[in-house]
Write a protein that holds these residues in place. Sequence first.
Motif, mmCIF file in Angstrom:
data_model
loop_
_atom_site.group_PDB
_atom_site.id
_atom_site.type_symbol
_atom_site.label_atom_id
_atom_site.label_comp_id
_atom_site.label_asym_id
_atom_site.label_seq_id
_atom_site.Cartn_x
_atom_site.Cartn_y
_atom_site.Cartn_z
ATOM 1 N N LEU A 10 9.341 -34.345 -42.175
ATOM 2 C CA LEU A 10 10.682 -33.771 -42.363
ATOM 3 C C LEU A 10 11.021 -32.808 -41.225
ATOM 4 C CD1 LEU A 10 10.618 -33.209 -46.232
ATOM 5 C CD2 LEU A 10 12.161 -34.744 -44.979
ATOM 6 N N ASN A 13 11.892 -34.717 -38.180
ATOM 7 C CA ASN A 13 13.240 -35.265 -38.315
ATOM 8 C C ASN A 13 14.286 -34.210 -37.999
ATOM 9 O OD1 ASN A 13 15.023 -37.392 -39.036
ATOM 10 N ND2 ASN A 13 15.380 -36.408 -41.011
ATOM 11 N N ASN A 14 14.048 -32.986 -38.473
ATOM 12 C CA ASN A 14 15.030 -31.923 -38.261
ATOM 13 C C ASN A 14 15.116 -31.487 -36.809
ATOM 14 O OD1 ASN A 14 15.707 -31.891 -40.942
ATOM 15 N ND2 ASN A 14 14.182 -30.346 -41.479
ATOM 16 N N GLY A 25 23.513 -41.366 -41.548
ATOM 17 C CA GLY A 25 24.270 -40.378 -42.295
ATOM 18 C C GLY A 25 25.396 -40.996 -43.096
ATOM 19 N N ASN A 130 20.661 -40.994 -53.032
ATOM 20 C CA ASN A 130 19.541 -40.048 -53.026
ATOM 21 C C ASN A 130 18.591 -40.246 -54.205
ATOM 22 O OD1 ASN A 130 18.206 -38.075 -51.539
ATOM 23 N ND2 ASN A 130 19.011 -36.413 -52.811
ATOM 24 N N GLN A 175 14.372 -35.247 -51.804
ATOM 25 C CA GLN A 175 14.658 -35.424 -50.371
ATOM 26 C C GLN A 175 14.394 -36.857 -49.922
ATOM 27 O OE1 GLN A 175 13.500 -31.806 -47.883
ATOM 28 N NE2 GLN A 175 11.999 -31.727 -49.530
ATOM 29 N N SER A 178 16.419 -38.147 -46.606
ATOM 30 C CA SER A 178 15.968 -37.663 -45.296
ATOM 31 C C SER A 178 14.513 -38.030 -45.032
ATOM 32 C CB SER A 178 16.159 -36.149 -45.187
ATOM 33 O OG SER A 178 15.550 -35.496 -46.271
ATOM 34 N N GLN A 181 14.341 -41.695 -44.023
ATOM 35 C CA GLN A 181 14.847 -41.788 -42.657
ATOM 36 C C GLN A 181 13.787 -41.308 -41.668
ATOM 37 O OE1 GLN A 181 17.096 -43.390 -40.536
ATOM 38 N NE2 GLN A 181 18.549 -42.701 -42.086
ATOM 39 N N SER A 182 13.121 -40.210 -42.017
ATOM 40 C CA SER A 182 12.131 -39.620 -41.111
ATOM 41 C C SER A 182 10.975 -40.558 -40.826
ATOM 42 C CB SER A 182 11.552 -38.341 -41.725
ATOM 43 O OG SER A 182 12.558 -37.444 -42.066
#
Length: 354
Positions: A10, A13-14, A25, A130, A175, A178, A181-182
Motif C-alpha cells: 500500500l 502504491n501511495n 480510479g 470496494n 482497502q 487500492s 491495484q497495488s
Amino acid sequence: MNKFFTETLLDWNNNENTRSMPWKGEKDPYRIWLSEIILQQTRVEQGWTYYEKFILNYPTVQDLAAAPEEAVFRLWQGLGYYARCKNMLAAAKQIVSMHHGHFPNTYDAIQSLKGIGPYTSAAIASFAFNLPHAVLDGNVFRVLSRFFDIDTPIDTTAGKKQFTQLAQELLPHGQSASYNQSIMDFGAVVCKPQQPACKSCPLSKKCKAYQQGLTSLLPVKSKKLVIRKRYFYYLVVQHQDNIYIRKRTENDIWQNLHEFILLETTAPEDPATLQASTAFKDIMKDIRYNIDGTSAPLKQQLTHQTIYSQFLLLSVNEKPELPGYTAVPKEQLDHYAFPKTITDFLKNRELTLF
DNA sequence: AACCCGGGGCA
DNA sequence: TGCCCAGGGTT
C-alpha cells in the motif's frame, strides 16, 4: 509478516510508483468491466487504445448491448481471444435485460455474467464497489509465490485453491480496491517475470525466494506447451467486384471472424500441386478460373499453433457456386472482422487484383 | 483435470 | 525461440 507485506504494498502504491492507465480510479462499473475484459491475457499497453475506442463508440452498456455484432467484432479485430468479444456482448445484453441496465453489485452476481470468472469478478467487485474480494491474476501468483516461496504449480486446481485462500487472507480490511491495484502494479513494475527489480524492492528483506536465490524458479507451472503447425491456403475468388468469404464457426481458432475459401493441409504444399488435389477440385468443381497471382507464404505465431498461410488469387467470369461462402463487394471487406494474417494480406495489396 | 483460445513485447 | 500478459469456457 502478512502485515508487513500488505502495508509495504500500500505504501509503494501511495508513492506513485505505479502505472498510469485510462481506467485507473474509474468508478463506473461498466467502464471497469470493459477494461477488465479487454485486459484478460493482454498487456495494458496493448489494450489501451481498444478501451478508448470502445468507450467512444459505446459510452454505456445500453449502447453496447444494442450494437450490431459485426461492428463490435470489427472494433475488437486484432486484439485476439475473440470469445471475449462474443461473451462481452452477451453480458451486455444480460445486464440490460436481467438487471435493468444496472451493473450487478455482488461478487456472485457479477461472476454469473458471461466472460467473467473469479479474477474479473473480484476486480469489478473491489474496484467499483470496494467489496472484500482479492484479485488473483498472473501478477498476484508471481508476487505471492516468490514472497512466500510457494512452489505449488499455479496451473493446477490445488494451486489455484491455495493461492486464492492466501490472497484472500492478505486482503486488508476496507482497502480492497487500492490493495488489489497495488499488488498487480507491483507485480508488473517490480516483481516482473524476468529480471525482477529485487535490489530496489521494498519487500526483498523478507522475500523468501529472494533470500534463497529462487526468484527465477517461481512461480511454478506444470504443463508444457505443445505447438502445432498448420498450413492454410486461401483461395481469394473474385467474380466481377465480389470476393467470396465466410464466417468461421467451427470449434477452432478465430471463431466469428471471416476468411476466404480455405484449404488446409498438414504439410506445406506447392500451389501448383495444390490445384491438382481432390480438395481443391471438390471446392472449385467445374468452375473455370484463372490464377492471377500467388502471395508469398506468411507465418503467424499463435500461443499454441504456428499458422503458415498463402493466398491464391483466382478470378472467374461466371458467378461461381460456392456453398457456404458469400459474395461481398471488395470495397465492403473492411466491414468484416478478419484474423491478423488476412488483414496483413489485405493491407499489402501489392497483388494486381486489389 | 485437460485442453482450447490471439497477438504482441521482450530477452 | 520461449515465456508471459489485469483469464475464461468447454469437454
